[in-house]
Design an enzyme around this catalytic site. Structure first.
Site, short mmCIF file in Angstrom:
data_model
loop_
_atom_site.label_atom_id
_atom_site.label_comp_id
_atom_site.label_asym_id
_atom_site.label_seq_id
_atom_site.Cartn_x
_atom_site.Cartn_y
_atom_site.Cartn_z
N ASP A 9 0.86 -1.18 0.00
CA ASP A 9 0.00 0.00 0.00
C ASP A 9 0.91 1.24 0.00
O ASP A 9 2.13 1.14 0.20
CB ASP A 9 -0.96 0.00 1.20
C1 BGC Z 1 -5.12 3.17 0.21
C2 BGC Z 1 -5.27 2.18 -0.93
C3 BGC Z 1 -5.11 2.89 -2.25
C4 BGC Z 1 -3.77 3.59 -2.26
C5 BGC Z 1 -3.46 4.30 -3.54
C6 BGC Z 1 -3.88 4.03 0.08
O1 BGC Z 1 -3.85 5.05 1.02
O2 BGC Z 1 -5.10 2.46 1.42
O3 BGC Z 1 -6.51 1.54 -0.85
O4 BGC Z 1 -5.22 1.97 -3.30
O5 BGC Z 1 -3.75 4.56 -1.21
O6 BGC Z 1 -4.27 5.38 -3.75
#
Ligand code: BGC
Length: 702
Positions: free
Chosen positions: A253
């Site tokens: 993530d």
């Molecule tokens: C979130 C993810 C997301 C990623 C990219 C993160 O903060 O937890 O679900 O895909 O950001 O935007």
């Protein structure tokens, strides 16, 4: 493209580059991008480049100016639509129609791919049991079976059979794993979970996504039983790779690799890169430990070249499967032509109206007579952003409830009523509108104009009621004595006891996207009869969270009169609205539950049938829900577990037999030795309209 051959020609720097993903948290604007880095092949992918012209410029640099010309892949969070906004995923799941989610995912994929996005960070398949957690709206509720059905459908919709097609994108099942079980419902917080709960509840939706061929998986932010996911070798390599046989790209993530150090799991950046790589993270999203240290680690033999090559190969394979070596560029003419079409708006409206849950309808006050004068009260009825909710696509416009009613010549008076940004209530104005009308439509719940979003990432709440100012306004409106219909929006289950007590009718949904107002109007007018059902339990108060229907019985099940029983002294026993609950403008009667035998083996498929009659006066659709309880287990079993469901349409007076198949092998669980077992003995089987009612019978497993 022979990617193995390509790999053999790559330098160490170029290989590492494929494992680096740039995101907007890294640069403020594209001018800050170090083009030389791109030219040197040291960036493999980008997230959230929403301007196809800019995407093509970046791609040109990678393809035409770097030594090997390896294309970039562009990722984005296409959560509920790209141009056309569909209902947020959990709202959509209330349709209990996975095929619908497949269609909306397919349309989102088409719009995104045409705009130069080839990879979406969806579906989120986290099992959501705690109403306080901000990201409830991104999944499909609290049940592993229902969530698995939606996981499969969404992956199929995004990917189709061939992700190189011009209207498909690679999907990503996230967040591996247990993310939603954060202690206190507080995003990013630690997760403590038994292996059995992990395997029985939280892994099945990931299994379903993998089974549907999901191309990528994203690991989560939190520490799982003390080990942060992005550095958790057991989870990512032993479980996900070796046991679940996932062979696609595993991405961290955003910034989660860098955060291993903040967790207190690694010494420094170098240790971080080593642990993340060792554990199985292929791509590091939006932090730079791989860029800074992987070369040194590989040269010193601390990370094997085999491990590096394996990760790089997966990324190259993804790009190859996407057809990027042949077609790296977005067609900007096509991208510019993407917009609302008759087809996309029709699907958005269909999906939105199938996502609206009728929670209460005293004296059949709904549907409303078009001739009635309606006071539409509440800022949420008039704000387009609120309709789109979190992770909305490229466009923000939407039909609001007020706009839809006005456009259809309803006699409406609108009053803003409250302002979530400033915390003000405008009682006089609201009362004036109410007094001039026959019915009040009170629109409230969570908005996005309240210190930012009220649900979504990091938008956790310790109090899950409607905002205080809305409750205050409702109390005043009630004093007018006019009938009140409440329409409540939220990205999570809310504690709606006070609202329920004050109103005659109540509708609930998550943000419904582009066609919100039209869909709500379809329901209010009766042009569409509500058919949606809740995918979470709605508790009576915040303190009951986490509250989910498939809990164990305990040795002292809750009984009000019994002092020493498992209950709260200051909250009613049971849910305000149970999982699976949702009313219709007609009524349904369930009769004659029967199953295809009395005793089954693990290899059998049990067939359960019930007769459902529409006993009301209008056409309606009903979802029959099948639950099972394993009465005695070597580990105690939940009081009910959803094992099947079927939606059917019925005309007034019509009776249909609904049959649901249940493979007996699906009735097992992980025992104390972590073996998946279907234990012999007695099972109860229920079919009914929700998780707390229905007809009951029994059968045995030999
Ligand atoms: C979130 C993810 C997301 C990623 C990219 C993160 O903060 O937890 O679900 O895909 O950001 O935007």
């Amino acid at each position: 493209m022979d990617v193995k051959k390509l790999l053999s020609r790559m330098t160490l720097d170029e290989k590492i580059g494929q494992l680096v993903q740039f995101g907007p948290s890294i640069y403020k604007n594209f001018e800050e991008i170090r083009w030389d880095t791109l030219r040197n092949g040291e960036i493999g992918s980008f997230i959230r480049v929403r301007d196809p012209k800019m995407g093509n410029k970046l791609q040109k640099c990678a393809v035409e100016e770097s030594r090997l010309g390896i294309p970039l892949v562009f990722a984005d969070d296409i959560i509920h639509g790209y141009y056309t906004n569909f209902p947020v995923p959990a709202a959509e799941a209330c349709s209990w129609e996975p095929e619908l989610a497949e269609r909306t995912a397919a349309l989102a994929a088409k719009e995104a791919r045409a705009s130069g996005i080839q990879w979406t960070y969806a579906p989120m398949v986290d099992l959501a049991r705690d109403a306080r957690w901000g990201r409830n709206s991104e999944g499909a509720g609290e049940d592993p079976y229902l969530l698995s059905c939606f996981a499969k459908a969404r992956v199929k919709g995004f990917q189709g059979d061939d992700i190189s097609a011009p209207d498909k994108v690679a999907a990503c099942a996230k967040h591996f794993v247990g993310y939603s079980a954060c202690i206190g419902g507080r995003d990013y917080n630690s997760v403590e979970m038994s292996e059995q709960t992990l395997y029985d509840m939280f892994l099945p939706p990931f299994f379903a996504a993998i089974d549907a061929g999901v191309a990528t998986v994203m690991s989560a932010f939190h520490d799982f039983n003390g080990v942060p996911c992005a550095g958790n070798k057991w989870l990512m390599t032993d479980v996900l790779r070796n046991e679940m046989k996932f062979d696609g790209v595993l991405i961290s993530d955003a910034g989660a690799v860098g955060q291993l150090q903040t967790h207190g799991y690694t010494e420094d950046e170098k240790d971080t890169a080593k642990k993340a790589m060792d554990a199985g993270t292929d791509i590091e999203m939006a932090s730079f430990t791989y860029t800074h240290h992987l070369k040194e680690l590989v040269n010193a033999g601390d990370i094997s070249i085999e491990r590096l090559d394996e990760a790089v190969l997966r990324v190259l394979e993804l790009k190859n499967r996407l057809g990027l070596f042949e077609n790296p560029y977005a067609d900007t003419d096509m991208a510019n032509s993407i917009g609302a079409t008759e087809e996309s708006l029709a699907l958005a409206r269909e999906c939105a109206r199938k996502s609206i849950v009728l929670l209460k309808n005293k004296n059949n006050i709904l549907p409303i007579n078009k001739k009635s004068k309606i006071a539409v009260i509440g800022a949420l009825a008039g704000n387009e952003d609120d309709m789109n909710d979190v992770w909305s696509g490229k466009t923000k416009n939407a039909v609001t409830i007020y706009a839809a009613l006005k456009a259809d010549n309803y006699k409406v008076r609108y009053a803003k009523g409250y302002d979530l940004k400033t915390d003000e209530v405008f009682v006089e104005e609201a009362l004036k509108a109410a007094r001039e009308c026959e019915i009040i439509l009170f629109v409230a719940g969570e908005g996005i104009n309240y210190q930012g979003y009220m649900s979504g990432e990091a938008r956790n709440r310790s109090d899950i009621k409607i905002p205080k100012i809305q409750q205050e306004l409702l109390t005043e409106l009630k004093k007018t004595g006019k009938p009140i219909i409440a329409y409540i929006f939220s990205g999570r289950p809310l504690a709606l006891r006070n609202v329920d007590e004050a109103v005659d009718a109540m509708l609930w949904s998550g943000g419904l996207g582009t066609e919100t107002g039209n869909a709500v109007m379809d329901i209010l007018s009766g042009d569409y009869n509500p058919s949606a059902k809740l995918v979470w339990t709605f508790p009576t108060s915040s303190g009951q969270s986490p509250y989910f229907y498939n809990h164990n019985n305990t040795g002292k099940p809750p009984i009000r009169e019994i002092w020493y029983s498992s209950k709260y002294i200051d909250a009613p026993i049971g849910a305000q609205y149970p999982f699976g609950y949702g009313l219709s403008y007609t009524s349904f009667k369930y009769d004659n539950l029967r199953i295809s035998g009395a005793k089954f083996t693990v290899d059998d498929v049990l067939e359960a049938s019930v007769d459902i009659t529409n006993t009301g006066e209008v056409f309606g659709e009903e979802t029959a829900e099948l639950y099972v309880r394993d009465v005695v287990g070597s580990r105690v079993r939940p009081v009910r577990e959803l094992k099947g469901f079927k939606k059917t349409g019925l005309y007034p007076g019509e009776t249909k037999t609904v049959t649901i198949d249940v493979p007996v092998k699906n009735l097992g669980f992980h025992n104390a030795d972590m073996e998946y077992v279907v234990e012999p003995g007695k099972f109860l089987l229920y079919i009914g309209p929700d998780s707390e009612s229905g007809l009951k019978t029994e059968f045995f497993v030999k």
